[in-house]
Design a protein around this motif. Structure first.
Motif, mmCIF file in Angstrom:
data_model
loop_
_atom_site.group_PDB
_atom_site.id
_atom_site.type_symbol
_atom_site.label_atom_id
_atom_site.label_comp_id
_atom_site.label_asym_id
_atom_site.label_seq_id
_atom_site.Cartn_x
_atom_site.Cartn_y
_atom_site.Cartn_z
ATOM 1 N N GLY A 105 41.136 41.617 43.531
ATOM 2 C CA GLY A 105 39.776 41.862 43.987
ATOM 3 C C GLY A 105 38.733 41.049 43.242
ATOM 4 N N PHE A 106 37.645 40.762 43.933
ATOM 5 C CA PHE A 106 36.565 39.990 43.319
ATOM 6 C C PHE A 106 35.253 40.245 44.031
ATOM 7 N N ASN A 107 34.172 39.929 43.311
ATOM 8 C CA ASN A 107 32.847 39.714 43.883
ATOM 9 C C ASN A 107 32.509 38.252 43.634
ATOM 10 N N LEU A 108 32.204 37.523 44.675
ATOM 11 C CA LEU A 108 31.822 36.120 44.555
ATOM 12 C C LEU A 108 30.361 35.997 44.940
ATOM 13 N N LEU A 109 29.531 35.708 43.949
ATOM 14 C CA LEU A 109 28.104 35.503 44.198
ATOM 15 C C LEU A 109 27.889 34.037 44.558
ATOM 16 N N GLU A 110 27.304 33.793 45.732
ATOM 17 C CA GLU A 110 27.003 32.439 46.193
ATOM 18 C C GLU A 110 25.489 32.291 46.312
ATOM 19 N N VAL A 111 24.960 31.213 45.722
ATOM 20 C CA VAL A 111 23.510 31.025 45.669
ATOM 21 C C VAL A 111 23.152 29.624 46.136
ATOM 22 N N THR A 112 22.186 29.530 47.044
ATOM 23 C CA THR A 112 21.559 28.272 47.450
ATOM 24 C C THR A 112 20.049 28.471 47.330
ATOM 25 N N PRO A 113 19.248 27.413 47.497
ATOM 26 C CA PRO A 113 17.796 27.606 47.380
ATOM 27 C C PRO A 113 17.218 28.592 48.391
ATOM 28 N N ASP A 114 17.863 28.746 49.536
ATOM 29 C CA ASP A 114 17.293 29.561 50.610
ATOM 30 C C ASP A 114 17.995 30.895 50.831
ATOM 31 N N ALA A 115 19.090 31.140 50.129
ATOM 32 C CA ALA A 115 19.830 32.381 50.386
ATOM 33 C C ALA A 115 20.769 32.675 49.229
ATOM 34 N N ALA A 116 21.130 33.942 49.126
ATOM 35 C CA ALA A 116 22.157 34.368 48.180
ATOM 36 C C ALA A 116 22.935 35.503 48.832
ATOM 37 N N ARG A 117 24.219 35.549 48.547
ATOM 38 C CA ARG A 117 25.049 36.609 49.098
ATOM 39 C C ARG A 117 26.194 36.899 48.143
ATOM 40 N N VAL A 118 26.810 38.080 48.334
ATOM 41 C CA VAL A 118 28.013 38.456 47.599
ATOM 42 C C VAL A 118 29.137 38.651 48.602
ATOM 43 N N LEU A 119 30.257 37.973 48.366
ATOM 44 C CA LEU A 119 31.477 38.200 49.129
ATOM 45 C C LEU A 119 32.387 39.074 48.281
ATOM 46 N N SER A 120 32.773 40.228 48.816
ATOM 47 C CA SER A 120 33.567 41.210 48.071
ATOM 48 C C SER A 120 34.916 41.396 48.731
ATOM 49 N N TRP A 121 35.974 41.271 47.935
ATOM 50 C CA TRP A 121 37.352 41.422 48.418
ATOM 51 C C TRP A 121 38.020 42.543 47.639
ATOM 52 N N ASP A 122 38.584 43.523 48.356
ATOM 53 C CA ASP A 122 39.234 44.657 47.701
ATOM 54 C C ASP A 122 40.743 44.693 47.951
ATOM 55 N N GLY A 123 41.283 43.578 48.418
ATOM 56 C CA GLY A 123 42.709 43.522 48.722
ATOM 57 C C GLY A 123 43.018 43.750 50.183
ATOM 58 N N LYS A 124 42.047 44.295 50.920
ATOM 59 C CA LYS A 124 42.235 44.564 52.352
ATOM 60 C C LYS A 124 41.110 43.994 53.206
#
Length: 235
Positions: A105-124
Motif C-alpha cells: 500500500g501507498f499514498n502517492l502525492l503528485e504535484v504540478t503548478p495547477d493541481a495536486a492529488r493523492v493516489l492511494s492503493w490499499d492492495g485492492k
C-alpha cells in the motif's frame, strides 16, 4: 510512515514540507540526478537498495511526487511483490500508476503548478483524491485524516501559518521544531521513532519544495540524529 504538509495555492502553485521516516540502516543518496539514462532531468532522493526514490521532481516539466507507505490487504507472496520505489520516478515522468498493482500500500502525492492529488492503493483499490486550495496533511492514512494523531494535532497549526509569505520556510520549520517537543514515540509526533510501535523507521530528513510555473525548487536537510531534533536541524 512519512508525513507531508502542503499548501495548494489558488490560482496555482504549491509549497510543501515532507518528512522522511526510514530505517537508518537503509542507505540513501541525497537529492541528485541519479537516473540520467532512464529518467533524464529527474532529481530525487535515491534509495540505494532498490534504486528508486522517496521524493522526485522534474524542473522542466514542473512535476513533483512524494511516496508514503500505508497499510494494505495485498494477497501476494513476497517474492512477487514489486518495490514501490519506481512510483515517484514514473509520476514525474508523466506516467501515473494503474490498478491492479503488485505492490504494498501507498499514498502517492503528485504535484504540478495547477493541481495536486493523492493516489492511494490499499492492495485492492486505487483511489484518487484531488487537493483543493488550502493547507493539507497526509501520512499513512487518508488526506487530512482526523484519526491520524499527528494530523489532528498539527494541521490546525500549519493552517494558521499558510505558506503564502516569503518567510514560509522559516515558519514551517519553526512549527516542525515545536512539534519535536513531543517524545518521538508519541502518536502525535511528526519527528518520529517508530521502533516501539514495531517498525524500524525513524525520521531521517526533511525537504521543503516550491512547485510553480517557473519550475521546482527543493532543499533537503538531514537530521543529525535519527528520530530527534536538534538546533542544528534547522538550515
Amino acid at each position: 510512515m512519512c508525513t507531508v504538509v502542503i499548501d495548494v495555492a489558488e490560482p496555482g502553485g504549491s509549497r510543501l514540507l515532507a518528512i522522511r521516516d526510514e530505517d537508518p540502516a537503509r542507505e540513501w543518496d541525497s537529492l541528485g540526478a541519479w537516473w540520467p539514462q532512464q529518467y533524464p532531468g529527474v532529481i530525487g532522493i535515491r534509495d540505494r537498495r532498490a534504486g528508486g526514490a522517496w521524493l522526485a521532481y522534474d524542473t522542466e516539466h514542473r512535476r513533483l511526487a512524494v511516496l508514503l507507505n500505508r497499510a494494505d490487504t495485498l494477497d501476494l507472496p513476497e517474492d512477487q511483490v514489486l518495490t514501490r520505489g519506481s512510483l515517484a520516478l514514473e509520476s514525474v515522468a508523466g506516467r501515473a500508476p494503474t490498478a491492479p498493482l503488485p505492490m504494498h500500500g501507498f499514498n502517492l502525492l503528485e504535484v504540478t503548478p495547477d493541481a495536486a492529488r493523492v493516489l492511494s492503493w490499499d492492495g485492492k483499490t486505487l483511489r484518487e483524491t484531488p487537493l483543493p486550495p488550502g493547507v493539507h496533511m497526509i501520512a499513512h492514512d487518508d488526506l487530512d485524516d482526523p484519526e491520524t494523531p499527528r494530523i489532528a494535532r498539527w494541521l490546525p497549526e500549519f493552517r494558521a501559518h499558510a505558506a503564502r509569505t516569503d518567510d514560509w520556510v522559516d515558519e514551517w520549520i519553526d512549527l516542525l521544531a515545536a512539534s519535536a517537543a513531543l517524545d518521538p514515540t508519541d502518536d502525535a509526533a511528526i519527528i518520529r521513532d517508530n521502533r516501539p510501535h514495531g517498525y524500524p523507521t525513524q525520521s531521517l530528513l526533511y525537504c521543503v519544495a516550491d512547485v510553480s510555473h517557473e519550475g521546482v525548487e527543493a532543499h533537503e536537510t538531514s537530521l543529525p540524529e535519527p528520530g530527534h531534533w536538534h538546533v542544528s536541524s534547522t538550515p
